[in-house]
Write an enzyme that holds these catalytic residues in place. Structure first.
Site, PDB file in Angstrom:
ATOM      1  N   ASN A 136       0.835  -1.427  -0.221  1.00 13.64           N
ATOM      2  CA  ASN A 136       0.424  -0.026   0.390  1.00 13.64           C
ATOM      3  C   ASN A 136       0.884   0.729   0.127  1.00 13.64           C
ATOM      4  O   ASN A 136      -0.116   2.283   0.505  1.00 13.64           O
ATOM      5  CB  ASN A 136      -0.627   0.284   1.100  1.00 13.64           C
ATOM      6  CG  ASN A 136      -0.641   0.031   2.456  1.00 13.64           C
ATOM      7  OD1 ASN A 136       1.000   0.266   2.069  1.00 13.64           O
ATOM      8  ND2 ASN A 136      -0.505  -0.232   3.896  1.00 13.64           N
ATOM      9  N   HIS A 138       3.432   1.815   2.024  1.00 10.28           N
ATOM     10  CA  HIS A 138       4.022   2.489   3.059  1.00 10.28           C
ATOM     11  C   HIS A 138       5.662   2.147   3.299  1.00 10.28           C
ATOM     12  O   HIS A 138       6.036   2.018   2.811  1.00 10.28           O
ATOM     13  CB  HIS A 138       3.446   1.774   4.583  1.00 10.28           C
ATOM     14  CG  HIS A 138       3.791  -0.078   4.611  1.00 10.28           C
ATOM     15  ND1 HIS A 138       2.756  -0.742   5.070  1.00 10.28           N
ATOM     16  CD2 HIS A 138       4.849  -0.640   4.802  1.00 10.28           C
ATOM     17  CE1 HIS A 138       3.489  -1.602   5.265  1.00 10.28           C
ATOM     18  NE2 HIS A 138       4.747  -1.715   4.737  1.00 10.28           N
TER      19      HIS A 138
HETATM   20  C1  GLP Z   1       6.949  -4.380   6.267  1.00  8.79           C
HETATM   21  C2  GLP Z   1       8.245  -3.524   6.895  1.00  8.79           C
HETATM   22  C3  GLP Z   1       8.620  -2.216   5.932  1.00  8.79           C
HETATM   23  C4  GLP Z   1       8.270  -3.314   4.816  1.00  8.79           C
HETATM   24  C5  GLP Z   1       7.636  -4.041   4.451  1.00  8.79           C
HETATM   25  C6  GLP Z   1       7.670  -5.143   2.943  1.00  8.79           C
HETATM   26  O1  GLP Z   1       5.464  -3.923   6.778  1.00  8.79           O
HETATM   27  N1  GLP Z   1       7.712  -2.311   8.245  1.00  8.79           N
HETATM   28  O2  GLP Z   1       9.597  -1.682   6.522  1.00  8.79           O
HETATM   29  O3  GLP Z   1       9.441  -2.112   3.849  1.00  8.79           O
HETATM   30  O4  GLP Z   1       6.795  -4.532   5.118  1.00  8.79           O
HETATM   31  O5  GLP Z   1       8.134  -6.120   3.099  1.00  8.79           O
HETATM   32  P1  GLP Z   1       8.699  -7.193   1.973  1.00  8.79           P
HETATM   33  O6  GLP Z   1      10.186  -6.303   1.682  1.00  8.79           O
HETATM   34  O7  GLP Z   1       8.981  -8.183   2.890  1.00  8.79           O
HETATM   35  O8  GLP Z   1       8.188  -6.945   0.972  1.00  8.79           O
END
Ligand code: GLP
Length: 242
Positions: A136, A138
């Site tokens: 989303n 973030h």
């Molecule tokens: C989590 C973390 C983020 C991270 C995101 C994406 O929610 N708080 O810092 O960037 O997930 O994760 P992934 O790298 O596993 O797709």
């Protein structure tokens, strides 16, 4: 913004780790902003390899992480403290007292956010901030909202984040509903930022975040304003980029 297109997360991790190692070698010390999730895992694996090969020492590095789940202490396998210890800190020579994450089990969360704000001011500037991106948009746990939030704060995780992160827990109900995260200004004040994105699942959000309007509804879109942003992404994640 510089975009480095890589074959896969292994190559991406090699490039990101090289940037970090070069910085440490050049400065002799560094303040590094670390992230959790799957995206930075190969970067950490490469850092560990370089350390084991005697190529780099982290003895004078300070490591500050973006976020932590509320309610999980460092011994919980899904806490971000545990993740960082497992993937990186226990395998290199960084001094444990120079590694920092928010305390997810602090009794007074407001005081904990203030403590983290003070800590980040003391550690600033972060030389390199590593980031992944949520589906989303973030960054850290800065979820889509009506405005960008500057400092460390407690956040209610969005249903899509809870669902995405449930893959690491036994059941979706076990995923904490809240987290403490560094704020947007704190992330943006890093001297340089490396954004890692791998896989087709990140293609839509990467396009939205980096090629469309800057909006707090897509927190990562603020990165367009950063003067030293390197995006390391594979072909799949860049598929919809224009
Ligand atoms: C989590 C973390 C983020 C991270 C995101 C994406 O929610 N708080 O810092 O960037 O997930 O994760 P992934 O790298 O596993 O797709």
């Amino acid at each position: 913004m510089k975009i480095i297109r890589v074959k896969n997360s292994l190559e991406g991790g090699a490039i990101a780790s090289r940037m970090i190692i070069d910085l440490i070698k050049e400065k002799g010390s560094a303040t590094l902003g670390f992230a959790t999730g799957s995206s930075p895992e190969t970067t950490y694996a490469h850092l560990v390899e370089a350390y084991k090969a005697g190529e780099v020492s982290f003895a004078d590095v300070r490591a500050v992480n973006l976020d932590e789940y509320v309610g999980l202490d460092g011994s919980h396998p899904q806490s971000y403290r545990y993740f960082m210890n497992e993937k990186l800190f226990s395998k290199i020579d960084v001094k444990r007292e120079n590694t920092y994450l928010p305390n997810g089990i602090a009794e007074d969360l407001t005081a904990e956010c203030e403590r983290y704000n003070r800590l980040i001011s003391t550690l600033s500037p972060i030389d390199i901030q590593l980031l992944g991106i949520g589906h989303n948009g973030h960054i850290g746990f800065n979820e889509p909202s009506e405005s960008f939030i500057d400092g460390t704060h407690v956040v209610e995780l969005s249903p899509s984040t809870i669902e995405a992160n449930s893959r690491f827990f036994e059941a979706e109900n076990d995923v904490p509903r809240r987290a403490i995260t560094m704020g947007i200004s704190q992330i943006m004040s890093a001297k340089s930022i490396i954004l890692l994105a791998f896989g087709e699942g990140k293609s839509e959000i990467l396009r939205a975040a980096l090629t469309r309007e800057i909006t707090p509804h897509i927190p990562a879109s603020i990165l367009q304003k950063h003067e030293n942003l390197t995006v390391i992404a594979d072909r799949e994640a860049l598929a919809k980029f224009d």
